[in-house]
Motif scaffolding. Structure first.
Motif, PDB file in Angstrom:
ATOM      1  N   PHE A  69      -2.489  -1.649   9.385  1.00 61.06           N
ATOM      2  CA  PHE A  69      -1.445  -0.984   8.185  1.00 61.06           C
ATOM      3  C   PHE A  69      -2.678  -2.016   6.724  1.00 61.06           C
ATOM      4  O   PHE A  69      -3.013  -3.143   6.622  1.00 61.06           O
ATOM      5  N   ILE A  70      -2.706  -0.793   5.657  1.00 54.02           N
ATOM      6  CA  ILE A  70      -2.747  -2.187   4.324  1.00 54.02           C
ATOM      7  C   ILE A  70      -2.123  -1.064   3.352  1.00 54.02           C
ATOM      8  O   ILE A  70      -1.392  -0.601   3.162  1.00 54.02           O
ATOM      9  N   SER A  71      -0.946  -2.251   2.724  1.00 53.70           N
ATOM     10  CA  SER A  71       0.043  -2.222   1.555  1.00 53.70           C
ATOM     11  C   SER A  71      -0.256  -1.448   0.636  1.00 53.70           C
ATOM     12  O   SER A  71      -1.316  -1.443   0.422  1.00 53.70           O
ATOM     13  N   GLY A  72       0.383  -1.122   0.121  1.00 53.18           N
ATOM     14  CA  GLY A  72       0.482  -0.235  -1.543  1.00 53.18           C
ATOM     15  C   GLY A  72      -0.242  -1.912  -2.321  1.00 53.18           C
ATOM     16  O   GLY A  72      -1.016  -1.488  -3.351  1.00 53.18           O
ATOM     17  N   SER A  73       0.098  -2.876  -1.703  1.00 54.42           N
ATOM     18  CA  SER A  73      -0.565  -4.019  -2.987  1.00 54.42           C
ATOM     19  C   SER A  73      -1.928  -4.735  -1.896  1.00 54.42           C
ATOM     20  O   SER A  73      -2.302  -5.494  -3.150  1.00 54.42           O
ATOM     21  N   GLY A  74      -1.947  -3.858  -1.211  1.00 48.92           N
ATOM     22  CA  GLY A  74      -3.890  -4.187  -0.401  1.00 48.92           C
ATOM     23  C   GLY A  74      -3.332  -5.571   0.674  1.00 48.92           C
ATOM     24  O   GLY A  74      -4.406  -5.390   1.345  1.00 48.92           O
ATOM     25  N   GLY A  75      -1.974  -6.132   1.343  1.00 49.81           N
ATOM     26  CA  GLY A  75      -2.308  -6.605   2.695  1.00 49.81           C
ATOM     27  C   GLY A  75      -2.448  -5.612   3.441  1.00 49.81           C
ATOM     28  O   GLY A  75      -2.131  -5.175   3.327  1.00 49.81           O
ATOM     29  N   ILE A  76      -2.808  -6.451   4.490  1.00 50.26           N
ATOM     30  CA  ILE A  76      -3.760  -5.619   5.187  1.00 50.26           C
ATOM     31  C   ILE A  76      -2.649  -6.467   6.755  1.00 50.26           C
ATOM     32  O   ILE A  76      -2.506  -8.388   6.866  1.00 50.26           O
ATOM     33  N   LEU A  77      -2.505  -5.976   7.513  1.00 52.22           N
ATOM     34  CA  LEU A  77      -2.182  -6.492   9.549  1.00 52.22           C
ATOM     35  C   LEU A  77      -2.778  -5.393   9.974  1.00 52.22           C
ATOM     36  O   LEU A  77      -2.906  -4.670  10.332  1.00 52.22           O
ATOM     37  N   TYR A  78      -3.618  -6.272  11.430  1.00 54.43           N
ATOM     38  CA  TYR A  78      -4.167  -6.033  12.319  1.00 54.43           C
ATOM     39  C   TYR A  78      -3.184  -6.239  13.737  1.00 54.43           C
ATOM     40  O   TYR A  78      -2.713  -7.243  13.938  1.00 54.43           O
ATOM     41  N   ALA A  79      -3.581  -5.364  14.690  1.00 58.31           N
ATOM     42  CA  ALA A  79      -2.938  -5.672  15.864  1.00 58.31           C
ATOM     43  C   ALA A  79      -3.976  -6.789  15.994  1.00 58.31           C
ATOM     44  O   ALA A  79      -4.252  -6.512  16.294  1.00 58.31           O
TER      45      ALA A  79
END
Length: 123
Positions: free
Chosen positions: A50-60
């Motif tokens: 996912f990519i948050s509205g703030s630009g933060g990213i997380l991967y499985a």
């Protein structure tokens, strides 16, 4: 009305790269979190990134260091670049948008979904 349309799936060999895109209409990509999920035959839909509205990213964990999620505010699109593909990456890939600003990993947290695009990786 928010609409998501995926494109770019296909058939590749193991080790190759492929990109899938999601065109968003009715909502700006920066107004909320966006994500990619995938669903293999006989399995539940699972979180990819996912990519948050703030630009933060997380991967499985299964795709970390191989996949890259990004958004393009000028085109209002989201993209998933997949490198080093493995047969176990074979699935239908879905993009999703949530009204909330921060990303989540659960399918029920997302309000709008695309129709999915098939990615097949042969060994």
């Amino acid at each position: 009305q928010v609409q998501l349309v995926e494109s770019g799936g296909g058939l590749v060999q193991a080790g190759q790269s492929l990109g899938v895109s999601c065109a968003v209409s009715g909502r700006a990509v920066t107004s909320g979190a966006m994500a990619w999920f995938r669903q293999a035959p006989g399995k539940e839909r699972e979180f990819v990134a996912f990519i948050s509205g703030s630009g933060g990213i997380l991967y499985a964990d299964s795709v970390k260091d191989r996949f890259t999620i990004s958004s393009d505010t000028t085109k209002n699109t989201m993209r998933l670049q997949m490198d080093g593909l493995k047969p176990e990456d074979t699935a239908v890939y879905f993009c999703a948008v949530r009204s909330g600003y921060y990303g989540r990993k659960a399918t029920y947290d997302y309000d709008w979904w695309g129709q999915g695009t098939q990615v097949t990786v042969s060994s």
